[in-house]
Each structure stands twice: as structure tokens, then as C-alpha cells.
Design a protein around this motif. Sequence first.
Motif, mmCIF file in Angstrom:
data_model
loop_
_atom_site.group_PDB
_atom_site.id
_atom_site.type_symbol
_atom_site.label_atom_id
_atom_site.label_comp_id
_atom_site.label_asym_id
_atom_site.label_seq_id
_atom_site.Cartn_x
_atom_site.Cartn_y
_atom_site.Cartn_z
ATOM 1 N N ALA A 631 -103.096 82.382 -30.332
ATOM 2 C CA ALA A 631 -102.605 82.146 -31.697
ATOM 3 C C ALA A 631 -103.609 82.701 -32.694
ATOM 4 O O ALA A 631 -104.795 82.870 -32.391
ATOM 5 C CB ALA A 631 -102.407 80.662 -31.939
ATOM 6 N N SER A 632 -103.132 82.978 -33.885
ATOM 7 C CA SER A 632 -104.025 83.351 -34.986
ATOM 8 C C SER A 632 -103.807 82.452 -36.187
ATOM 9 O O SER A 632 -104.419 82.664 -37.236
ATOM 10 C CB SER A 632 -103.810 84.821 -35.385
ATOM 11 O OG SER A 632 -102.473 85.042 -35.798
ATOM 12 N N ASN A 633 -102.934 81.453 -36.036
ATOM 13 C CA ASN A 633 -102.681 80.497 -37.110
ATOM 14 C C ASN A 633 -102.932 79.081 -36.613
ATOM 15 O O ASN A 633 -102.478 78.709 -35.520
ATOM 16 C CB ASN A 633 -101.244 80.623 -37.621
ATOM 17 C CG ASN A 633 -101.067 81.811 -38.542
ATOM 18 O OD1 ASN A 633 -101.199 81.702 -39.754
ATOM 19 N ND2 ASN A 633 -100.786 82.981 -37.960
ATOM 20 N N VAL A 634 -103.640 78.298 -37.435
ATOM 21 C CA VAL A 634 -103.971 76.917 -37.111
ATOM 22 C C VAL A 634 -103.460 76.031 -38.238
ATOM 23 O O VAL A 634 -103.639 76.358 -39.414
ATOM 24 C CB VAL A 634 -105.501 76.736 -36.966
ATOM 25 C CG1 VAL A 634 -105.846 75.272 -36.743
ATOM 26 C CG2 VAL A 634 -106.037 77.606 -35.840
ATOM 27 N N VAL A 635 -102.830 74.912 -37.872
ATOM 28 C CA VAL A 635 -102.415 73.917 -38.855
ATOM 29 C C VAL A 635 -103.259 72.662 -38.658
ATOM 30 O O VAL A 635 -103.274 72.090 -37.567
ATOM 31 C CB VAL A 635 -100.915 73.576 -38.720
ATOM 32 C CG1 VAL A 635 -100.555 72.391 -39.623
ATOM 33 C CG2 VAL A 635 -100.060 74.781 -39.079
ATOM 34 N N LEU A 636 -103.972 72.263 -39.698
ATOM 35 C CA LEU A 636 -104.760 71.035 -39.669
ATOM 36 C C LEU A 636 -103.962 69.956 -40.384
ATOM 37 O O LEU A 636 -103.988 69.850 -41.617
ATOM 38 C CB LEU A 636 -106.115 71.254 -40.342
ATOM 39 C CG LEU A 636 -107.017 72.307 -39.684
ATOM 40 C CD1 LEU A 636 -108.214 72.620 -40.568
ATOM 41 C CD2 LEU A 636 -107.477 71.851 -38.319
ATOM 42 N N ALA A 637 -103.222 69.164 -39.600
ATOM 43 C CA ALA A 637 -102.339 68.155 -40.189
ATOM 44 C C ALA A 637 -103.116 66.996 -40.774
ATOM 45 O O ALA A 637 -102.663 66.340 -41.722
ATOM 46 C CB ALA A 637 -101.353 67.651 -39.135
ATOM 47 N N GLU A 638 -104.273 66.695 -40.196
ATOM 48 C CA GLU A 638 -105.141 65.634 -40.703
ATOM 49 C C GLU A 638 -106.538 66.206 -40.890
ATOM 50 O O GLU A 638 -106.976 67.067 -40.134
ATOM 51 C CB GLU A 638 -105.200 64.462 -39.715
ATOM 52 C CG GLU A 638 -103.893 63.726 -39.542
ATOM 53 C CD GLU A 638 -104.044 62.543 -38.603
ATOM 54 O OE1 GLU A 638 -104.277 61.426 -39.103
ATOM 55 O OE2 GLU A 638 -103.936 62.735 -37.384
ATOM 56 N N LEU A 639 -107.233 65.691 -41.878
ATOM 57 C CA LEU A 639 -108.573 66.181 -42.166
ATOM 58 C C LEU A 639 -109.604 65.461 -41.314
ATOM 59 O O LEU A 639 -109.472 64.277 -41.022
ATOM 60 C CB LEU A 639 -108.901 65.984 -43.643
ATOM 61 C CG LEU A 639 -108.023 66.742 -44.627
ATOM 62 C CD1 LEU A 639 -108.452 66.439 -46.051
ATOM 63 C CD2 LEU A 639 -108.065 68.242 -44.370
ATOM 64 N N ILE A 656 -114.437 85.684 -29.876
ATOM 65 C CA ILE A 656 -114.426 87.009 -29.262
ATOM 66 C C ILE A 656 -113.140 87.197 -28.455
ATOM 67 O O ILE A 656 -112.775 86.348 -27.642
ATOM 68 C CB ILE A 656 -115.663 87.186 -28.354
ATOM 69 C CG1 ILE A 656 -116.925 87.306 -29.214
ATOM 70 C CG2 ILE A 656 -115.519 88.423 -27.483
ATOM 71 C CD1 ILE A 656 -118.205 87.410 -28.407
ATOM 72 N N GLY A 657 -112.485 88.315 -28.680
ATOM 73 C CA GLY A 657 -111.208 88.591 -28.035
ATOM 74 C C GLY A 657 -110.035 88.472 -28.986
ATOM 75 O O GLY A 657 -108.941 88.976 -28.706
ATOM 76 N N GLN A 658 -110.241 87.824 -30.138
ATOM 77 C CA GLN A 658 -109.182 87.691 -31.128
ATOM 78 C C GLN A 658 -109.010 89.028 -31.858
ATOM 79 O O GLN A 658 -109.986 89.637 -32.309
ATOM 80 C CB GLN A 658 -109.533 86.592 -32.140
ATOM 81 C CG GLN A 658 -108.517 86.388 -33.245
ATOM 82 C CD GLN A 658 -107.141 86.024 -32.729
ATOM 83 O OE1 GLN A 658 -106.252 86.884 -32.647
ATOM 84 N NE2 GLN A 658 -106.977 84.765 -32.342
ATOM 85 N N SER A 659 -107.773 89.476 -31.973
ATOM 86 C CA SER A 659 -107.505 90.772 -32.605
ATOM 87 C C SER A 659 -106.823 90.644 -33.960
ATOM 88 O O SER A 659 -106.688 91.639 -34.675
ATOM 89 C CB SER A 659 -106.626 91.632 -31.677
ATOM 90 O OG SER A 659 -105.395 90.960 -31.403
ATOM 91 N N GLU A 660 -106.406 89.431 -34.325
ATOM 92 C CA GLU A 660 -105.686 89.228 -35.581
ATOM 93 C C GLU A 660 -106.514 88.387 -36.547
ATOM 94 O O GLU A 660 -107.294 87.527 -36.126
ATOM 95 C CB GLU A 660 -104.351 88.507 -35.318
ATOM 96 C CG GLU A 660 -103.411 89.231 -34.382
ATOM 97 C CD GLU A 660 -102.831 90.476 -35.022
ATOM 98 O OE1 GLU A 660 -102.758 90.510 -36.275
ATOM 99 O OE2 GLU A 660 -102.458 91.403 -34.277
ATOM 100 N N PRO A 661 -106.367 88.606 -37.860
ATOM 101 C CA PRO A 661 -107.009 87.704 -38.829
ATOM 102 C C PRO A 661 -106.531 86.264 -38.609
ATOM 103 O O PRO A 661 -105.360 86.030 -38.312
ATOM 104 C CB PRO A 661 -106.527 88.244 -40.182
ATOM 105 C CG PRO A 661 -106.141 89.666 -39.914
ATOM 106 C CD PRO A 661 -105.621 89.696 -38.508
ATOM 107 N N VAL A 662 -107.442 85.335 -38.735
ATOM 108 C CA VAL A 662 -107.145 83.930 -38.470
ATOM 109 C C VAL A 662 -106.998 83.174 -39.788
ATOM 110 O O VAL A 662 -107.830 83.315 -40.689
ATOM 111 C CB VAL A 662 -108.261 83.292 -37.616
ATOM 112 C CG1 VAL A 662 -108.087 81.781 -37.522
ATOM 113 C CG2 VAL A 662 -108.272 83.909 -36.223
ATOM 114 N N THR A 663 -105.950 82.352 -39.866
ATOM 115 C CA THR A 663 -105.742 81.506 -41.037
ATOM 116 C C THR A 663 -105.579 80.062 -40.589
ATOM 117 O O THR A 663 -104.785 79.766 -39.699
ATOM 118 C CB THR A 663 -104.485 81.925 -41.831
ATOM 119 O OG1 THR A 663 -104.611 83.291 -42.221
ATOM 120 C CG2 THR A 663 -104.340 81.059 -43.085
ATOM 121 N N ALA A 664 -106.370 79.185 -41.205
ATOM 122 C CA ALA A 664 -106.242 77.745 -40.958
ATOM 123 C C ALA A 664 -105.571 77.123 -42.171
ATOM 124 O O ALA A 664 -106.076 77.228 -43.299
ATOM 125 C CB ALA A 664 -107.605 77.123 -40.729
#
Length: 721
Positions: A631-639, A656-664
Amino acid sequence: MARSANGQSAQRKSSTRGRSGGNSSRQSQQPRRSRGADDAGVIPVLARAVREVEGAAERGKVGPTNRTKFQVIALLMREERAKAKADTTITDAERAEILKRLDGVATILAKTAARDTSLIQLLAEQTAVTDAARKLRRDMLMASGVELSPDELIIVKDPVAAAPVAERQVVPQSVIARQLSNPFLAPDFSQPVRSKPVTHRLANWELLDPLFRAFEYGSGGNVASMELPEPSAVDRRVPEGLELFHHQAEFVASARDGHRTYLLADEPGLGKTAQALLAAQVTNSYPLLVVVPSVVKMNWAREVERWTPKRSATVIHGSGENLDAFADVVIVNYDVLDRHIGWLRTLGFKGMVVDEAHFIKNRESQRSKYVLDLAKSILTRSPRALMIALTGTPLINTIEDFRAIWQFLGWIDGDKPTSMLMERLEENGLTPADFGFFAEARQTVIDMGIVRRKKIDVASNLPSKRIADMPVELDDEVGRSIREAETALQKRLLERYRRAVSLSRTEHERSDLVRMVAHAELDESKASKTGDNVFTMVRKIGQAKSVLAADYTAQLARSVGKVVFFAKHIDVMDTAEEVLAKRGLKTVSIRGDQTADFRQSQVDAFNNDPEVSVVVASLTAAGVGLNLQAASNVVLAELSWTSAEQTQAIDRVHRIGQSEPVTAWRIIASQTIDAKIAELIDSKAGLAARALDGDDSEVQAEASVQLEALIQLLEDALDEE
């Protein structure tokens, strides 16, 4: 009037004991606390003691004795408050008088903590109660006239050697077979045991506190990373199909050149596991013991096979029925160390790796004692053993988080440097009173084996990472109840503030009183299991956001592909899985109560099965060690309550190994304390940056996010008056 009422209460208790027929067992289980007069009982003892600590704080010198006294006062105050609230033999007026007097002690305690904020950590739930604290508690109760049971009178020390419970110890059959095949461990003559150095300048100096302060204040813009050699072709040699980054090969080269102790603190996602395993291979540090969180032990076995395929690995589960004691690498999780520590001491390990080493930061916890005990036994037999502490977040709350890690590595022994570190400090030619000591001492410790690299410096081709906040409105009945609870909390804080102003004997700045009141509220919230407080409110907010967060996750999954959904509480995870199932999305789950094999199967399914869209993961169970870069997207439902925990979670994807920009994507409940917490988390990320990364910005006070959130609530309420 209060004295008369208390006297009547004591008479009623006396007559009750007479009717009970002298049940000594019941009396020993519930010792009587005298409240017969204002100058009798526990509260006057607490009042005198807290004044002594307050005086020390005013003089700017809260030493170990007063720190212990501060903690014991807080513990006894909690006990007395709980007893007063539960005591059905006193009147409401008597109870109010007792609570009022306890509030007076609490106010002084909070004021003292405001002067020396390092005292606040002594009030945390996970802070250990030492033998000295237990003894002082006993002595204070005896001074107050309390009748103690025999168990309370005797303070039993808790040495590491006695920590494992005998009946829980196991010795797997495979271990017995290995012991029978080689009953005598060959002595290790690779390096003679060092004699204690003759010290001159530093013999009478207290050194640990200056060493810690050297990291907190003396960075001088220098990154805390030892100089590493240029790697050769040998250091880059890895199995076919794999590639070693330059920073990883440097670490391997250092171990091959003879260095043996490391705090490998590279940012999460830079391949620390591979570095540790390859270092063990080039130094032939087998058998190797690897201590890890349960969530990653199966992944470690895979990494052994991947990076060092000629070496065998075994994983300890439960009682170790399927253990291969002849394996080169023995992998055990923290949770079962108590069952296996006995035979682990006898296996003759030549190296030890502790993954997520910040897990042992509390030296008084049992798991820390087991780890440190094993490390000491390995270093005693093999002074040249390879010792590696792995953690991307070595500092979470305080610079003292270094202490257990340094002890594991053999750099310090309890409260003083070992001969190895002392010799190097002596070579500097400086004492803590000399100009330049802090910078030199910091570099000396770094050269002992601290390695810290940032992604931006060593993995420039790694895609970018960003955190985006998604505000949501809680406009249903639950949302209204949360806002009402927050309003009620603000009112309670205001009442405490006004009471503190009225009780204060001297003039105080508003900020000092606000901090005192917030601290008192936080202390009571931690002790209480019911009612609305900052913890219950945050949990309610998480529950209220769960459906909205799951809906947003579903939208992401349909538009960008696989998504990692993080939450703190099980009910939030349950709700998310139900919502995602209704949206027609296949999910897997990573939770703390799963077996290692099942958890690994969930990780594999997420990374490899195109039908799996979302992994619903626990922040605590999946926030460390796992690779979820499908995945390259993360959802933080709780802080989280810490920036470090949030960073660890995001870096399950950004590695390392991630090829896409990551968004949290942080789901934030607007117009609630949730938004304040998000701001505080972002502002509290500076301790590790200062101590390790050369950031010389102003040091922030070591206060918890919970405390600062309460301070902001009270400040807002005062501004609205």
C-alpha cells in the motif's frame, strides 16, 4: 466541627470492631487508617513530606531521595482519596473535609511538578515502584499510626536472578539434546576480560547525568552517528536477486572491521534487520539470539532465510515444543522470555539482537530485566559478543530512554559507566566541570556504536511521505455527547483552578497554576476507571469516527488501491471491518491476540493477494516491524499519544522497496479535543531530532500530550471568561 465529626466516626469504627468479635484476618486485610484529628493519620504525614519536596524544588535540587518521596506521596494520596470515596462509615461532611485536605496536598504536589517537570514521569502508570519507594511508603504509614499487615512490613527485594517464576520455566527436549551432545561450553578466549581501569580525574564524578545532558544539550548540530568505513565488495555480497544499499554495506563493514556493540537507530524503513543479520554473518556470531515483539518473529525467520540462506533459524512458540536448539539463530518474543530464560543462559550465544529496543526502556519491567540479564550473561562469557539494539525511535518521552539500551550494550552498569566507556572518557582529558566536556562526551558515546541515518540522506530515491488531515464533523447524538463531556471537563478544570487560586499562599503566574490544575486532573484521570476524563473522551471520539474513517478508507481503496487502516481500540477495528465488508471490500486483520503464524498469513495476504483491499491493523500490534509496502496510503482512524508511535505506523508503508509517494490520512474530529491532540503530536517530535539528528532548536519541556491537551482546554476556558 470537623474534629468532632471525625471523633464520632472513630467511635463508630471502634464499636463496629467490637461487634465483629475481633476478626484479626479481616483487620489485617483492611488495616485501619486513623482520621481522629487534623494532626493524626496519613494526611498530616503527607503534608509534611510534600512541603519538604516543595522546598527542594524551590532550591532547584530535587535529588533521588526527594524524587522517591514525591512518588510515594502521590501513591498514598491516590489510596487515601479512593478510601475516602468508598468509606460508607463516614458522613458526607467528613468525606468532603478529607478530600479537601487531600486536594491541598495535591495542589502542592502539582506546583512542585510545575517547577521540575521531570517529576511528572514518576506519576505515569507504567513507572515502576522501586524497593526504596516501597520502604518509604511503609515508613510513612507506620509514622501515621497505621496498623500494617506482616506482608506490608517486610520489603522483599526483587533481584533479576529471582525474577523468573520457577514453575513457569521450561526446558524443551531439543535443548536437552543439545546440552547432552555438548555438555561443556567452550571458553571464549577471543578477548581477555578487562580489569577495572585506574581512574584519576573521573573517579569521584557522577557521569551518567552529564552524559545524558550531553545528548540533550550538546549536539552542536552534529548527527549522532559513528564514523563507518567504506565498504568493500565483500561487504556488499548478498544472495542473488537482493541488493544492499550503501548505508547498509557500511554497517556490515564496521562489524567486519571489529566493532561489536551498536545502537542501530536508522529511521524506520531503512533495512535494519538485514544489516543486523549480515553483521552476524561476517562476524560469525552464532548461535545468535534475537529478541523481538511477537508481531514480527515469523518475519525475522524469513529474513534469516532471505539474507543468510546458509544459516538456520528457529522460532520459540509457547513452551518450545518445535524448537530446533541446534539452529544458528534463535528467535524469541518478549512475552515468553520468562518461560525460557533459564536455558537461554546456557546455550553459549555469541551475539544478541534486540529488535524495537525501546520496548525495554523501563528497566524495572520484567521483560527489561530478562533482556538485560541475558545480555549480561552473554557479555560475561563472551566480551566480544555482537550486541545490537535496533530501534528507529530510541527516544520517545525522555533522554532517560537511553539508559536501558546502553546497559544492554554493556556501556553502563546500573548508574555508572562500565570500564569500556570509562576508559574512553578518561582519554578525553576532561571532567564535567571543563569547557567542551559535553561535546566530547557525546562523541565518545557515539563512537561506542550509535548509528543513525535518515531517509532523506541515505535513501534519496525513496518516494516522498506526507501527512494529510481529514477533518470530520460529529453532528449526531454521539458528537453532541462528546462536546458536552468536553464542556463538563472544562468546567471541572475551571473549578480546580479557582480552588487552587484560593488555596495558594503566594502569588503565582497563571501558566503555573494552569499546569498544576491540569496535572492534578490528569493524575486523577489515570487513577479512575469510570467517568468522563481525557482518556474516555478520546476513546469515545475514536468510536464516533470509526464509520466515517471506514467510509473514507473504502473510497481510497476503490480509487488508489490497497490501504492500511490503523486504530487503537478493538471496537473501532470491528466497526471498520463491518463497514468495509458492507462496501464489498475484502479485508485482513492484524491484532495483538493472534498467533504469529496467523498474523504472518494476514500480512502475506495483504501484500500478495490482489483481492485483499484493506488491512485493518492495531496501532500497537502492527505499528512496529511489519512490511506493508503493498500500500501507499495509510488511514489513521485514531490518534496516538506520541509522534513516535504515529511515525512507526506510517513507516510500515514508507520503507525501502516502496515505489509510490506515501500519504497518511489522519481522521480528525473537528471542534473537539481531537484537533488539539493532533497539533500537540506534531509539536512534540523534537527530542530524538535534537539528541540524534543534530537539531539545535530550543528544548521543549518533557510534558505528556495528555497534560498539554488539558492545559489547552483550561486556557481556552479562561480566555472565554
